[in-house]
Design a protein around this motif. Structure first.
Motif, mmCIF file in Angstrom:
data_model
loop_
_atom_site.group_PDB
_atom_site.id
_atom_site.type_symbol
_atom_site.label_atom_id
_atom_site.label_comp_id
_atom_site.label_asym_id
_atom_site.label_seq_id
_atom_site.Cartn_x
_atom_site.Cartn_y
_atom_site.Cartn_z
ATOM 1 N N GLY A 31 -5.015 -6.442 -6.362
ATOM 2 C CA GLY A 31 -4.846 -6.078 -4.957
ATOM 3 C C GLY A 31 -5.051 -7.244 -4.012
ATOM 4 N N GLY A 62 -7.984 -4.280 -11.092
ATOM 5 C CA GLY A 62 -7.243 -3.721 -9.963
ATOM 6 C C GLY A 62 -7.586 -4.411 -8.657
ATOM 7 N N THR A 98 0.831 -1.207 0.000
ATOM 8 C CA THR A 98 0.000 0.000 0.000
ATOM 9 C C THR A 98 0.862 1.252 0.000
ATOM 10 O OG1 THR A 98 -1.769 -1.163 1.177
ATOM 11 C CG2 THR A 98 -1.823 1.240 1.214
ATOM 12 N N THR A 111 3.498 5.874 -5.659
ATOM 13 C CA THR A 111 3.462 6.008 -7.115
ATOM 14 C C THR A 111 2.324 6.921 -7.576
ATOM 15 O OG1 THR A 111 2.120 3.987 -7.286
ATOM 16 C CG2 THR A 111 4.501 3.742 -7.514
ATOM 17 N N LEU A 112 1.232 6.981 -6.787
ATOM 18 C CA LEU A 112 0.119 7.865 -7.135
ATOM 19 C C LEU A 112 0.427 9.326 -6.808
ATOM 20 C CD1 LEU A 112 -2.938 5.743 -5.913
ATOM 21 C CD2 LEU A 112 -2.168 6.085 -8.264
ATOM 22 N N ALA A 122 -5.612 1.533 -10.153
ATOM 23 C CA ALA A 122 -4.944 1.757 -8.867
ATOM 24 C C ALA A 122 -5.958 1.905 -7.741
ATOM 25 C CB ALA A 122 -4.058 2.994 -8.955
ATOM 26 N N LEU A 136 -5.739 3.919 -15.887
ATOM 27 C CA LEU A 136 -4.684 3.420 -15.004
ATOM 28 C C LEU A 136 -4.943 3.838 -13.560
ATOM 29 C CD1 LEU A 136 -1.535 4.065 -17.233
ATOM 30 C CD2 LEU A 136 -2.826 1.954 -16.969
ATOM 31 N N THR A 137 -5.481 5.035 -13.373
ATOM 32 C CA THR A 137 -5.811 5.507 -12.024
ATOM 33 C C THR A 137 -6.952 4.701 -11.423
ATOM 34 O OG1 THR A 137 -5.092 7.744 -12.605
ATOM 35 C CG2 THR A 137 -6.486 7.514 -10.661
ATOM 36 N N ASN A 189 -7.082 -1.462 -6.800
ATOM 37 C CA ASN A 189 -5.965 -2.061 -6.075
ATOM 38 C C ASN A 189 -5.949 -1.598 -4.623
ATOM 39 O OD1 ASN A 189 -3.044 -2.944 -5.686
ATOM 40 N ND2 ASN A 189 -3.350 -3.360 -7.850
ATOM 41 N N ALA A 190 -6.040 -0.294 -4.443
ATOM 42 C CA ALA A 190 -5.957 0.278 -3.095
ATOM 43 C C ALA A 190 -7.136 -0.143 -2.218
ATOM 44 C CB ALA A 190 -5.898 1.799 -3.185
ATOM 45 N N LEU A 243 2.172 1.756 -3.463
ATOM 46 C CA LEU A 243 1.119 2.203 -4.377
ATOM 47 C C LEU A 243 0.806 3.674 -4.171
ATOM 48 C CD1 LEU A 243 -1.114 1.614 -6.473
ATOM 49 C CD2 LEU A 243 -2.596 0.993 -4.558
#
Length: 433
Positions: free
Chosen positions: A312, A308, A139, A145-146, A254, A250-251, A257-258, A142
């Motif tokens: 995750g 995502g 996390t 990178t954001l 993410a 892509l966001t 994923n988060a 991630l």
């Protein structure tokens, strides 16, 4: 039973991971454009990115051996220092070839601190909380990178060289923090050097390690390779939208994923690794196939979110499974290097092979191949014994007795005298299944 507090060193590594990822997100968007400033073409500019990844792949075995010989902390700090100095020097590059060499050196440093940081996390993490720690670590990376591109946009007015200087300074600060936060008494360091070695061939005889290699290859190919290469092309060439919408996709990935990253890692400590590895790989496979079939932009965003979520679920869990294979008291540098190489190899090979398939057929077929790779990984985990049940007699919870808050509830050893260490004799870690 009250959950034991995580060691302070874990939080040091998590903070360092955040800063490293933040800097990567800061530099990555400007790197190709910076290379183009030297008058080279698109292929040459892309080669700057590939050179970094290639050096990570080539130098991984040497990094594993260095961890075995010098210890995790020395290799970790040396790797960060190499990336800091090479990145700072990039800001002063006067030619394309200077930039290429400096980024290649950065790839060497990157693989050094990647392998050694995984080794440190495994060694320091309480065995009963490996999933929780992997979730926290993933996390932090991630989020870094954001945040990185947002920080980069704030410094856009300072030119293309500024991000390299900022990242270098941040890494030097990390070096100081790690040096102060990971210092240990001499007795503990001596114990670390005396820890039994766990080699790559030895690990290959463990079914869970073979499954981890396959799943990390699939992760590299699908999540970090094909998705990054084909989604922007699908947005522009199939859906006929501006390339900026690929950044939104892509966001959204993410965000999915988060949403589950930390929770899945923590729950895998309670329910085992396999449910999350199998389900996560299968969900990500569905999302990847759906991406290739996107008829509208909304469909693409939903598919990105689903993929995502799947990623995750299995990303922190497969790292925890790797820790289960190695244990807390073994030096497994080559084992960790093999894990990293599997992911990097997937990242390099996946876009080339599946991109060629997409070019010869369609994006849908290319993404179907990506989904099939993830589905194969899920199928392999179905028949692989649960990694969290692997017994390591030398782990702290096993060695230090069976009473107290720090006991791993999975420990089912028979006749082990409380407080009496059981030495590793070179035998493979055995599964209790």
């Amino acid at each position: 039973m009250t959950k034991a507090r995580l060691p302070a060193e874990i939080w040091v590594l998590i903070a360092a991971s955040f800063v490293i990822a933040l800097g990567f997100g800061l530099v990555a968007p400007v790197l190709p454009q910076f290379a183009r400033e030297f008058g080279v073409g698109i292929a040459a500019a892309s080669a700057i990115v590939s050179a970094f990844a290639l050096m990570r792949l080539v130098f991984a075995p040497a990094s594993g051996k260095l961890v075995q010989k010098l210890g995790e902390r020395r290799v970790y700090m040396t790797g960060i220092a190499i990336v800091a100095l090479s990145t700072g020097a990039c800001a002063f590059a006067q030619s394309y070839w200077q930039l290429l060499v400096l980024r290649s050196l950065g790839g060497i440093g990157s693989t050094m601190f990647t392998v050694s940081s995984m080794a440190l996390v495994i060694r320091i993490s309480p065995p009963a909380q490996r999933g929780r720690v992997s979730g926290l670590y993933s996390t932090s990376f991630l989020v870094g990178t954001l945040v990185g591109p947002l920080v980069g946009s704030a410094f856009a007015g300072f030119g293309l060289r500024a991000p390299f200087v900022i990242y270098a300074v941040a890494l030097l600060i990390v070096c100081v923090i790690v040096f102060l936060g990971l210092r240990e008494p001499a007795a503990e360091l001596a114990s670390e050097r005396a820890a039994p070695a766990f080699g790559f061939r030895e690990a290959l005889s463990v079914p869970a390690y073979r499954a981890v290699l396959v799943s990390n290859f699939a992760t590299g190919a699908a999540v970090f390779g094909v998705r990054m290469a084909l989604v922007p092309l699908i947005v522009v060439e199939v859906l006929h939208h501006d390339v900026s919408m690929s950044g939104v996709a892509l966001t959204v990935f993410a965000a999915g994923n988060a949403a589950v990253l930390f929770v899945s890692g923590r729950l895998s400590d309670r329910f085992g690794r396999k449910p999350f590895l199998v389900a996560g790989s299968a969900i990500c496979a569905v999302g990847m196939v759906a991406l290739g079939l996107s008829p509208t932009l909304l469909w693409l965003f939903v598919a990105s979110f689903v993929a995502g979520v799947g990623s995750g679920m299995f990303t922190p869990t497969q790292q925890a499974a790797l820790a289960d294979v190695i244990g807390s008291r073994a030096r497994g540098g080559p084992v960790l290097a093999g894990f990293q190489m599997a992911g990097d190899l997937g990242t390099v090979v996946g876009p080339v092979v599946l991109g060629w398939v997409a070019e010869r057929t369609s994006f849908g077929i290319g993404m179907l191949g990506t989904g099939a790779l993830l589905a194969a990984s899920a199928a392999l985990w179905v028949v692989t014994p649960e990694p969290s049940t692997i017994a390591h007699p030398e782990d702290p919870e096993h060695v230090d007795g069976h009473a107290g808050d720090g006991v791993d509830p999975r420990c089912t050893c028979d006749g082990c005298p409380d407080g009496v260490p059981v030495e590793r004799t070179g035998a493979l870690p055995g599964s209790k299944e």
